[in-house]
Write a protein that holds these residues in place. Structure first.
Motif, PDB file in Angstrom:
ATOM      1  N   ALA A 137       0.883  -1.272  -0.086  1.00 42.43           N
ATOM      2  CA  ALA A 137       0.026  -0.065  -0.012  1.00 42.43           C
ATOM      3  C   ALA A 137       0.700   0.912  -0.085  1.00 42.43           C
ATOM      4  N   VAL A 138       1.888   1.188   0.826  1.00 43.11           N
ATOM      5  CA  VAL A 138       2.956   2.259   0.885  1.00 43.11           C
ATOM      6  C   VAL A 138       3.783   2.351  -0.400  1.00 43.11           C
ATOM      7  N   LYS A 139       3.822   3.137  -1.201  1.00 42.66           N
ATOM      8  CA  LYS A 139       4.712   3.286  -2.430  1.00 42.66           C
ATOM      9  C   LYS A 139       5.845   4.097  -2.424  1.00 42.66           C
ATOM     10  N   THR A 140       6.798   3.325  -3.202  1.00 41.53           N
ATOM     11  CA  THR A 140       7.914   4.242  -3.325  1.00 41.53           C
ATOM     12  C   THR A 140       7.963   5.140  -4.379  1.00 41.53           C
ATOM     13  N   ASP A 141       8.903   6.208  -4.460  1.00 40.39           N
ATOM     14  CA  ASP A 141       8.771   7.095  -5.481  1.00 40.39           C
ATOM     15  C   ASP A 141       8.750   6.354  -6.675  1.00 40.39           C
ATOM     16  N   GLU A 142       9.473   5.557  -6.888  1.00 38.57           N
ATOM     17  CA  GLU A 142       9.406   4.757  -8.175  1.00 38.57           C
ATOM     18  C   GLU A 142       8.043   4.141  -8.697  1.00 38.57           C
ATOM     19  N   GLU A 143       7.277   3.707  -7.550  1.00 41.96           N
ATOM     20  CA  GLU A 143       6.175   3.152  -7.876  1.00 41.96           C
ATOM     21  C   GLU A 143       5.053   4.357  -8.236  1.00 41.96           C
ATOM     22  N   ILE A 144       5.213   5.517  -7.531  1.00 44.82           N
ATOM     23  CA  ILE A 144       4.453   6.460  -7.577  1.00 44.82           C
ATOM     24  C   ILE A 144       4.539   7.016  -9.260  1.00 44.82           C
ATOM     25  N   ASP A 145       5.700   6.999  -9.694  1.00 50.52           N
ATOM     26  CA  ASP A 145       6.049   7.735 -10.894  1.00 50.52           C
ATOM     27  C   ASP A 145       5.353   6.612 -11.999  1.00 50.52           C
ATOM     28  N   ALA A 146       5.231   5.262 -11.673  1.00 47.34           N
ATOM     29  CA  ALA A 146       4.867   4.438 -12.610  1.00 47.34           C
ATOM     30  C   ALA A 146       3.314   4.466 -12.873  1.00 47.34           C
ATOM     31  N   ILE A 147       2.604   4.919 -11.476  1.00 47.12           N
ATOM     32  CA  ILE A 147       1.298   5.129 -11.498  1.00 47.12           C
ATOM     33  C   ILE A 147       1.035   6.592 -12.142  1.00 47.12           C
ATOM     34  N   ARG A 148       1.968   7.505 -11.990  1.00 48.51           N
ATOM     35  CA  ARG A 148       1.881   8.738 -12.752  1.00 48.51           C
ATOM     36  C   ARG A 148       1.826   8.626 -14.326  1.00 48.51           C
ATOM     37  N   ASP A 149       2.535   7.706 -14.746  1.00 47.10           N
ATOM     38  CA  ASP A 149       2.633   7.389 -16.286  1.00 47.10           C
ATOM     39  C   ASP A 149       1.514   6.856 -16.675  1.00 47.10           C
ATOM     40  N   ALA A 150       0.924   5.762 -15.817  1.00 46.12           N
ATOM     41  CA  ALA A 150      -0.267   5.160 -16.298  1.00 46.12           C
ATOM     42  C   ALA A 150      -1.510   6.206 -16.335  1.00 46.12           C
ATOM     43  N   GLN A 151      -1.486   7.182 -15.293  1.00 47.45           N
ATOM     44  CA  GLN A 151      -2.568   8.311 -15.097  1.00 47.45           C
ATOM     45  C   GLN A 151      -2.326   9.228 -16.424  1.00 47.45           C
ATOM     46  N   GLU A 152      -1.325   9.408 -17.095  1.00 47.07           N
ATOM     47  CA  GLU A 152      -0.853  10.282 -18.234  1.00 47.07           C
ATOM     48  C   GLU A 152      -1.688   9.751 -19.373  1.00 47.07           C
ATOM     49  N   ALA A 153      -1.458   8.285 -19.678  1.00 48.91           N
ATOM     50  CA  ALA A 153      -1.984   7.661 -20.701  1.00 48.91           C
ATOM     51  C   ALA A 153      -3.641   7.624 -20.427  1.00 48.91           C
ATOM     52  N   LEU A 345      -4.531   6.568   6.993  1.00 49.93           N
ATOM     53  CA  LEU A 345      -3.459   6.792   5.586  1.00 49.93           C
ATOM     54  C   LEU A 345      -2.123   7.325   6.097  1.00 49.93           C
ATOM     55  N   GLU A 346      -1.220   6.717   5.271  1.00 48.51           N
ATOM     56  CA  GLU A 346       0.176   6.911   5.508  1.00 48.51           C
ATOM     57  C   GLU A 346       0.610   7.751   4.161  1.00 48.51           C
ATOM     58  N   PRO A 347       1.997   8.514   4.315  1.00 45.45           N
ATOM     59  CA  PRO A 347       2.466   9.102   3.189  1.00 45.45           C
ATOM     60  C   PRO A 347       2.967   7.967   2.142  1.00 45.45           C
ATOM     61  N   GLY A 348       2.790   8.131   0.915  1.00 44.89           N
ATOM     62  CA  GLY A 348       2.790   6.914  -0.026  1.00 44.89           C
ATOM     63  C   GLY A 348       1.686   6.145  -0.253  1.00 44.89           C
ATOM     64  N   HIS A 349       0.689   6.233   0.281  1.00 50.12           N
ATOM     65  CA  HIS A 349      -0.595   5.596  -0.268  1.00 50.12           C
ATOM     66  C   HIS A 349      -1.081   6.254  -1.293  1.00 50.12           C
ATOM     67  N   VAL A 350      -1.616   5.410  -2.301  1.00 51.48           N
ATOM     68  CA  VAL A 350      -2.288   6.079  -3.706  1.00 51.48           C
ATOM     69  C   VAL A 350      -3.460   5.611  -3.305  1.00 51.48           C
ATOM     70  N   ILE A 351      -4.475   6.263  -3.494  1.00 48.16           N
ATOM     71  CA  ILE A 351      -5.990   6.269  -3.656  1.00 48.16           C
ATOM     72  C   ILE A 351      -6.548   6.670  -4.537  1.00 48.16           C
ATOM     73  N   THR A 352      -7.727   6.264  -4.514  1.00 48.36           N
ATOM     74  CA  THR A 352      -8.803   6.900  -5.633  1.00 48.36           C
ATOM     75  C   THR A 352      -9.807   7.733  -4.546  1.00 48.36           C
ATOM     76  N   VAL A 353     -10.272   8.911  -4.966  1.00 49.28           N
ATOM     77  CA  VAL A 353     -11.456   9.292  -4.388  1.00 49.28           C
ATOM     78  C   VAL A 353     -12.533   9.547  -5.389  1.00 49.28           C
ATOM     79  N   GLU A 354     -13.876   8.750  -4.979  1.00 45.57           N
ATOM     80  CA  GLU A 354     -14.742   8.799  -6.046  1.00 45.57           C
ATOM     81  C   GLU A 354     -16.207   8.487  -5.586  1.00 45.57           C
ATOM     82  N   PRO A 355     -16.637   9.806  -5.134  1.00 48.63           N
ATOM     83  CA  PRO A 355     -18.088   9.849  -4.833  1.00 48.63           C
ATOM     84  C   PRO A 355     -19.048   9.755  -5.962  1.00 48.63           C
TER      85      PRO A 355
END
Lengths: 391, 391
Positions: A137-153, A345-355
């Motif tokens: 659940a707690v992501k490294t910077d590298e993992e966050i960048d990977a998610i960021r790239d997927a989000q760009e797509a 919640l902890e720093p590094g958690h990547v979450i969706t917020v979707e009401p």
């Protein structure tokens, strides 16, 4: 992978090792082994070392690809392809060879393997807390960048979907199609056509996905309906895209709701409410806040407006009928949960917020952003504008 | 689903019911429940009836979509979202409510659920034979048609790949790219570029897929290497495509090996041998023959030519280093196996036949057809020509 965090989280287990029997489809397996094996294989974590056991077919690739301290193959245990009991004997021998007499397995580990090891004298305990999920659940910077790239797509795909919808004509009385149906080049614009455009765009951006939601009208009132058939003017069209990077295997997730023409007053009110619920939930995101608190922030906006939620009526089929969000990473849905009982919640958690709000008589509205929890709040990984009427 | 076959196959189990706890990702679950739930849910087969238990979020869709006799939701058991022990209590109550005190679960069913039910006094046995797999292995005409449709999309994708490869230029000494590299519009033609073309073509034909193999040269010598980087002239390029119909969820599977330019004598000999191994294996396919016999037919062609197989050397890393084929349906890999110990073939089995040869020093060659076992032999569902040099 963060081994310190892994050791920390597994420290209170009473077993000698942690065992996975799964293919790359299992996020725990992909995370711990680092190996993209299409068929199930074993990974054992013991004494701070990762041990992988694969078939001869996978051995070469596993030796170069797996993030493991040792990689072995079936032939190392004189196993010949085919025999079930012999396979289980090999598994027990592999575990014992590492000095391990007791293992923990995640709750969704295979019962066949667990029972077979037990029959062979190895103790198997269920790690009901699924501790690897908490590690992931707690992501490294590298993992966050990977998610960021997927989000760009993802944003490119959403743009393609919105352009297709916004550029549609609306069938009138003289058209072949039913009046009110969206048209592209004279043909009805369907959920399937928009989905195809989304998926082709994602492929061009290095992402794949199993499913996309493009659901209009009453279909949008079922949050898991993927949508089918012609889209119409004046109805809310939910577009929910959750692509996975083919290179990194990390996911992104975003939802927007569009309308061509004139949404009803009810839909406009729902959209405004949902935008406020999103803002309230986002405002609640910070380290130390619980997923339950973030969920409550969204629920309160809806409840104050008289909309039912699972908090006010656990059996309601209309209103806000799902949780506020979820962790995302190698799985689209993972820890933490933004829901009743949701963890801190902890720093590094990547979450969706979707009401969202749903009622077959009105339609469905959902707005979803993707954020990472930071030391002092959150960073929103979503750039896409929030606008109801497609343009 | 064929319930007579299901009852027949489950008849010798000593338990009151058969329990699945899985999402639609699990082929047994998709087959038995008929429901495409993205999160795990329960399906219980008992006394000839299928009972499904889903969350409130899925309930509406499940009531219309699931091929079940009863559909219930968590709220029917007063379960509120979040609590793990309460969830397990609900599972036990659901099972008991159907008059069931003992269940079988497939070997890959979740150990967490199995142990939780045991703690609550319900006997859980592992169906080590995975009997649902054997039920699924024999396809109805409707299922065969679904696979046929996926295979049509597959052939369109293979055609797109071959055209891209065959139409490539070859870099010479004066080009920017390394001499021998394939070029399209002056740019190196990569595995990734061909894969993208395949996947976009599949999407346009209603199919999706997680992975494709486009591997040239030494990469092709590892049967599970997906391939990356520039493709080259005079090397063997393996293209293995296994798409899944988005509508039916059934898979197809086909491999061809191409070459641009002049393959070496060694590669030509391998291609001819592999074509002969394919023919020998296909000739052996008929009801009553075993998967082991079909595998033996392919192995014999290779062994007579002096190529190693797993039969002659279980540890070999070159030669014919995988099984001859596998069943295919809702899973890409399912029963029956065409391998040592492979079971007897029956009419309605849909199988791949895919001999190949591998050696990093030479490359890799594989040819794979998709066939259905018929009353008097087999029908080949593959129309695509078998030709080494791309055109």
């Amino acid at each position: 992978m963060n081994r310190t965090r892994l050791d920390d989280r597994l420290a209170d287990l009473d077993t000698d090792g942690y065992l996975l029997d799964a293919s790359q489809e299992d996020a725990n397996q992909l995370y711990l082994s680092g190996f993209t094996g299409p068929d199930p294989f074993l990974t054992l974590y013991a004494d701070g070392e990762v041990h992988v056991l694969v078939s001869g077919l996978e051995y070469g690739r596993a030796t170069t690809e797996a993030a493991a301290d040792t990689v072995e193959r079936h032939a190392d245990y004189d196993y010949e392809y085919g025999g079930r009991e012999e396979r289980n004997d090999m598994y027990a021998e592999f575990v014992r060879d590492k000095g391990v007499e007791s293992v923990s397995m995640p709750p969704r580990g295979p019962v066949g393997t667990a029972d077979a090891l037990r029959e062979r004298g190895i103790e198997v305990a269920v790690d009901a807390d699924d501790r690897l999920q908490a590690v992931r659940a707690v992501k490294t910077d590298e993992e966050i960048d990977a998610i960021r790239d997927a989000q760009e797509a993802n944003e490119a795909a959403m743009r393609a979907a919105e352009e297709l919808i916004a550029g549609a004509d609306v069938a009138g009385e003289d058209d072949d199609a039913e009046a009110g149906v969206l048209l592209r080049d004279g043909e009805p614009l369907t959920s399937e056509r928009v989905t195809e455009e989304i998926e082709v765009t994602l492929l061009r951006h290095g992402c794949a996905l199993d499913e996309t939601i493009v659901a209009g009208g009453a279909q949008a009132a079922d949050p898991h309906d993927r949508g089918s058939g012609p889209l119409r003017a004046n109805e809310a069209i939910i577009v929910d895209i959750f692509p996975r990077s083919k290179a990194t295997k990390y996911n992104a997730d975003m939802t927007r709701t569009f309308c061509v023409g004139e949404p009803s007053d009810a839909l406009r009110e729902w959209y405004d409410l949902t935008e406020r619920a999103l803002e309230a939930a986002l405002d609640a995101v910070e380290p130390g806040a619980t997923g339950e608190e973030v969920h409550a922030a969204a629920c309160e906006v809806y409840e104050e407006a008289g909309e039912p939620t699972f908090r006010t009526d656990p059996e309601t089929e209309t209103g806000f009928i799902h949780s506020t969000g979820h962790g995302i990473g190698l799985d689209v849905h993972e820890s933490p949960r933004l829901a009743s009982g949701g963890e801190e919640l902890e720093p590094g958690h990547v979450i969706t917020v979707e009401p969202g709000l749903y009622d077959p008589a009105v339609g469905g509205v959902r707005i979803e952003d993707l954020v990472v929890v930071t030391e002092d709040g959150y960073e929103n990984l979503t750039d896409y504008p929030i606008e109801f009427v497609a343009e």
